[in-house]
Design a protein around this motif. Structure first.
Motif, PDB file in Angstrom:
ATOM      1  N   GLU A 158       4.665   4.246  -3.534  1.00  0.00           N
ATOM      2  CA  GLU A 158       5.023   5.381  -4.255  1.00  0.00           C
ATOM      3  C   GLU A 158       5.517   6.379  -3.257  1.00  0.00           C
ATOM      4  OE1 GLU A 158       0.607   5.913  -3.906  1.00  0.00           O
ATOM      5  OE2 GLU A 158       1.946   4.167  -4.189  1.00  0.00           O
ATOM      6  N   ILE A 159       4.813   6.580  -2.172  1.00  0.00           N
ATOM      7  CA  ILE A 159       5.394   7.332  -1.048  1.00  0.00           C
ATOM      8  C   ILE A 159       6.620   7.438  -0.601  1.00  0.00           C
ATOM      9  CG2 ILE A 159       4.668   8.440   1.392  1.00  0.00           C
ATOM     10  CD1 ILE A 159       2.066   8.934   0.041  1.00  0.00           C
ATOM     11  N   CYS A 215      -3.710   8.960   4.599  1.00  0.00           N
ATOM     12  CA  CYS A 215      -3.108   8.369   3.411  1.00  0.00           C
ATOM     13  C   CYS A 215      -3.591   8.256   2.085  1.00  0.00           C
ATOM     14  CB  CYS A 215      -2.944   6.579   3.892  1.00  0.00           C
ATOM     15  SG  CYS A 215      -1.963   6.370   5.298  1.00  0.00           S
ATOM     16  N   GLU A 216      -4.958   8.623   2.169  1.00  0.00           N
ATOM     17  CA  GLU A 216      -5.677   8.620   0.724  1.00  0.00           C
ATOM     18  C   GLU A 216      -5.613  10.009   0.247  1.00  0.00           C
ATOM     19  OE1 GLU A 216      -6.881   6.319  -0.855  1.00  0.00           O
ATOM     20  OE2 GLU A 216      -6.031   4.613   0.351  1.00  0.00           O
ATOM     21  N   ASP A 217      -4.863  11.025   1.132  1.00  0.00           N
ATOM     22  CA  ASP A 217      -4.818  12.511   0.769  1.00  0.00           C
ATOM     23  C   ASP A 217      -3.562  12.317   0.357  1.00  0.00           C
ATOM     24  OD1 ASP A 217      -4.358  15.556   0.784  1.00  0.00           O
ATOM     25  OD2 ASP A 217      -5.837  15.615   2.103  1.00  0.00           O
ATOM     26  N   GLN A 218      -3.204  12.680  -0.813  1.00  0.00           N
ATOM     27  CA  GLN A 218      -1.725  12.335  -1.406  1.00  0.00           C
ATOM     28  C   GLN A 218      -0.929  13.772  -1.150  1.00  0.00           C
ATOM     29  OE1 GLN A 218      -1.271   9.112  -2.378  1.00  0.00           O
ATOM     30  NE2 GLN A 218      -0.061   9.903  -4.029  1.00  0.00           N
ATOM     31  N   THR A 219      -1.567  14.750  -0.828  1.00  0.00           N
ATOM     32  CA  THR A 219      -0.766  16.129  -0.564  1.00  0.00           C
ATOM     33  C   THR A 219      -0.579  16.011   0.844  1.00  0.00           C
ATOM     34  OG1 THR A 219      -2.138  17.500  -2.150  1.00  0.00           O
ATOM     35  CG2 THR A 219      -0.977  18.599  -0.602  1.00  0.00           C
ATOM     36  N   ILE A 265      -0.130  13.314   2.873  1.00  0.00           N
ATOM     37  CA  ILE A 265       0.566  12.159   3.512  1.00  0.00           C
ATOM     38  C   ILE A 265       2.279  12.498   3.149  1.00  0.00           C
ATOM     39  CG2 ILE A 265       0.308  10.570   1.388  1.00  0.00           C
ATOM     40  CD1 ILE A 265       0.257   9.851   5.306  1.00  0.00           C
ATOM     41  N   LYS A 266       2.301  13.052   1.512  1.00  0.00           N
ATOM     42  CA  LYS A 266       3.470  13.535   1.182  1.00  0.00           C
ATOM     43  C   LYS A 266       4.028  14.651   2.199  1.00  0.00           C
ATOM     44  CE  LYS A 266       2.918  12.219  -3.650  1.00  0.00           C
ATOM     45  NZ  LYS A 266       3.026  12.725  -4.847  1.00  0.00           N
ATOM     46  N   TYR A 284       0.793  -1.085  -0.026  1.00  0.00           N
ATOM     47  CA  TYR A 284       0.060   0.081   0.028  1.00  0.00           C
ATOM     48  C   TYR A 284       0.745   1.280  -0.095  1.00  0.00           C
ATOM     49  CZ  TYR A 284      -3.530   3.251   1.838  1.00  0.00           C
ATOM     50  OH  TYR A 284      -4.799   4.275   1.998  1.00  0.00           O
ATOM     51  N   LYS A 285       0.525   2.284  -1.002  1.00  0.00           N
ATOM     52  CA  LYS A 285       1.037   3.415  -0.764  1.00  0.00           C
ATOM     53  C   LYS A 285       2.654   3.297  -1.274  1.00  0.00           C
ATOM     54  CE  LYS A 285      -2.558   5.866  -0.715  1.00  0.00           C
ATOM     55  NZ  LYS A 285      -3.014   6.524  -1.822  1.00  0.00           N
TER      56      LYS A 285
END
Length: 116
Positions: free
Chosen positions: A34-35, A100-104, A106-107, A31-32
């Motif tokens: 790419e982060i 986690c579902e909020d890309q901005t 969580i990054k 999961y995730k």
């Protein structure tokens, strides 16, 4: 929220009941990823320790009320958070999954995670 509904909402995290406590876990790498790849050159791999570092930043910055209630017990292949307060752990995972579902968001949080 009923436990079966919770289990569905938090996937791919999974809920585990214990005698006197509960855990929420995630198999690392599913999961995730790419982060974590963003900071791979710094040594982040997306393992359980990296997830715990990310969750730690989340709790400190977004849910400081849970700092003494939710604990982490990561392994290389798995992230695990646990608490004897099941309702507070549910609150944590619902909010963490939403983050986690909020890309901005969580990054941004991950930019302050420290390598364990």
């Amino acid at each position: 929220m009923e436990i079966n509904d919770l289990k569905e909402v938090i996937k791919p995290f999974f809920w585990v009941e214990h005698s006197g406590s509960s855990s929420v876990c995630l198999n690392a790498g599913e999961y995730k990823q790419e982060i974590f790849d963003i900071r791979a050159d710094e040594g982040f791999e997306g393992n359980g320790y990296d997830w715990a570092s990310l969750a730690d930043v989340f709790i400190k910055e977004k849910r400081a009320d849970l700092m003494e209630i939710v604990r982490f017990d990561p392994e290389a292949g798995m992230f695990c958070a646990y608490s004897s307060d099941t309702e507070k752990l549910k609150d944590f995972i619902l909010n963490f999954k939403k983050a986690c579902e909020d890309q901005t968001l969580i990054k941004d949080l991950f930019s302050r995670a420290e390598l364990d």
